[in-house]
Design a protein around this motif. Structure first.
Motif, PDB file in Angstrom:
ATOM      1  N   HIS A  58     -11.488  -6.520   8.083  1.00 54.47           N
ATOM      2  CA  HIS A  58     -10.598  -5.464   7.608  1.00 54.47           C
ATOM      3  C   HIS A  58      -9.414  -6.101   6.886  1.00 54.47           C
ATOM      4  CE1 HIS A  58     -12.852  -3.233  10.710  1.00 54.47           C
ATOM      5  NE2 HIS A  58     -12.750  -2.272   9.825  1.00 54.47           N
ATOM      6  N   SER A  59      -9.144  -5.599   5.686  1.00 55.47           N
ATOM      7  CA  SER A  59      -8.002  -6.091   4.914  1.00 55.47           C
ATOM      8  C   SER A  59      -6.706  -5.587   5.543  1.00 55.47           C
ATOM      9  CB  SER A  59      -8.108  -5.587   3.468  1.00 55.47           C
ATOM     10  OG  SER A  59      -7.845  -4.187   3.430  1.00 55.47           O
ATOM     11  N   SER A  60      -5.585  -6.038   5.005  1.00 53.89           N
ATOM     12  CA  SER A  60      -4.288  -5.578   5.514  1.00 53.89           C
ATOM     13  C   SER A  60      -4.099  -4.082   5.298  1.00 53.89           C
ATOM     14  CB  SER A  60      -3.147  -6.368   4.865  1.00 53.89           C
ATOM     15  OG  SER A  60      -3.196  -6.222   3.465  1.00 53.89           O
ATOM     16  N   GLU A  61      -4.871  -3.507   4.365  1.00 55.04           N
ATOM     17  CA  GLU A  61      -4.833  -2.057   4.130  1.00 55.04           C
ATOM     18  C   GLU A  61      -5.892  -1.333   4.963  1.00 55.04           C
ATOM     19  OE1 GLU A  61      -5.146  -4.108   1.131  1.00 55.04           O
ATOM     20  OE2 GLU A  61      -2.964  -4.234   1.155  1.00 55.04           O
ATOM     21  N   GLU A  62      -6.516  -2.078   5.898  1.00 54.38           N
ATOM     22  CA  GLU A  62      -7.546  -1.547   6.794  1.00 54.38           C
ATOM     23  C   GLU A  62      -8.835  -1.140   6.068  1.00 54.38           C
ATOM     24  OE1 GLU A  62      -7.659  -1.686  10.177  1.00 54.38           O
ATOM     25  OE2 GLU A  62      -5.852  -2.859   9.875  1.00 54.38           O
TER      26      GLU A  62
END
Length: 188
Positions: A58-62
């Motif tokens: 998951h990226s920092s933006e979920e």
């Protein structure tokens, strides 16, 4: 199939492989299920007899970012967690129904302590994983999305119809719209 795969590395003796086969357990995973989830600790390694896995984080933006597909006749685990025995940041999900052969970390440790060729084997696997990771990074940084897609098409054409387009686009680092244009231009 597993024994043939192990023999292909030309590292292990028959005795080494016999000892390994004593620890192998079959496992079936249904499409959509996970081999490992983010936050888990990797306690087993699996040989893929059939099916396709998708590895993502998951990226920092979920958002889910697909970074790897693993196909039949390969070994798989959450490798960083396997080495460190710390929780993983990755998820390994079945894109198809899967047939696996699994061995626990505890049994691998026993094999390495008893049979030195297993240390050499896993060193070789680690080196190959590093080379593959480096190739992937270079491909993402140097090559266009078209070339990255053609590379996947060249190496795994029989699997592409099993991979949903949004996962494929994520893997290539592009939008689904861009992927559709590439596919149209390449005359899939």
């Amino acid at each position: 199939m597993l024994r043939k795969h192990l023999q292909s590395f030309q590292i292990l003796t028959e005795e080494d492989m016999d000892a390994f086969m004593e620890f192998v357990t079959p496992l079936s995973i249904k499409k959509g299920e996970f081999l490992i989830n983010e936050g888990d600790i990797s306690k087993q390694i699996a040989y893929i007899q059939s099916g396709i896995f998708r590895s993502f984080y998951h990226s920092s933006e979920e958002e889910e970012v697909t970074y790897c597909f693993t196909f039949q006749d390969r070994l798989i685990t959450a490798y960083s967690s396997w080495i460190t025995q710390l929780p993983t940041s990755e998820n390994i999900q079945a894109l198809t129904d899967m047939e696996l052969l699994v061995v626990s970390k505890e049994h691998i440790n026993q094999l390495e302590a008893t049979y030195p060729n297993w240390v050499a084997f896993f060193k070789h696997i680690a080196e190959q994983e590093y080379i593959n990771m480096e190739k992937r990074v270079f491909m993402l940084q140097r090559e266009s999305a078209e070339i990255r897609y053609q590379d996947l098409l060249k190496n795994y054409p029989e699997y592409l119809h099993h991979i949903p387009l949004h996962y494929l686009a994520s893997y290539l680092g592009i939008t689904q719209r861009h992927l559709s244009r590439i596919r149209k231009d390449i005359d899939f």
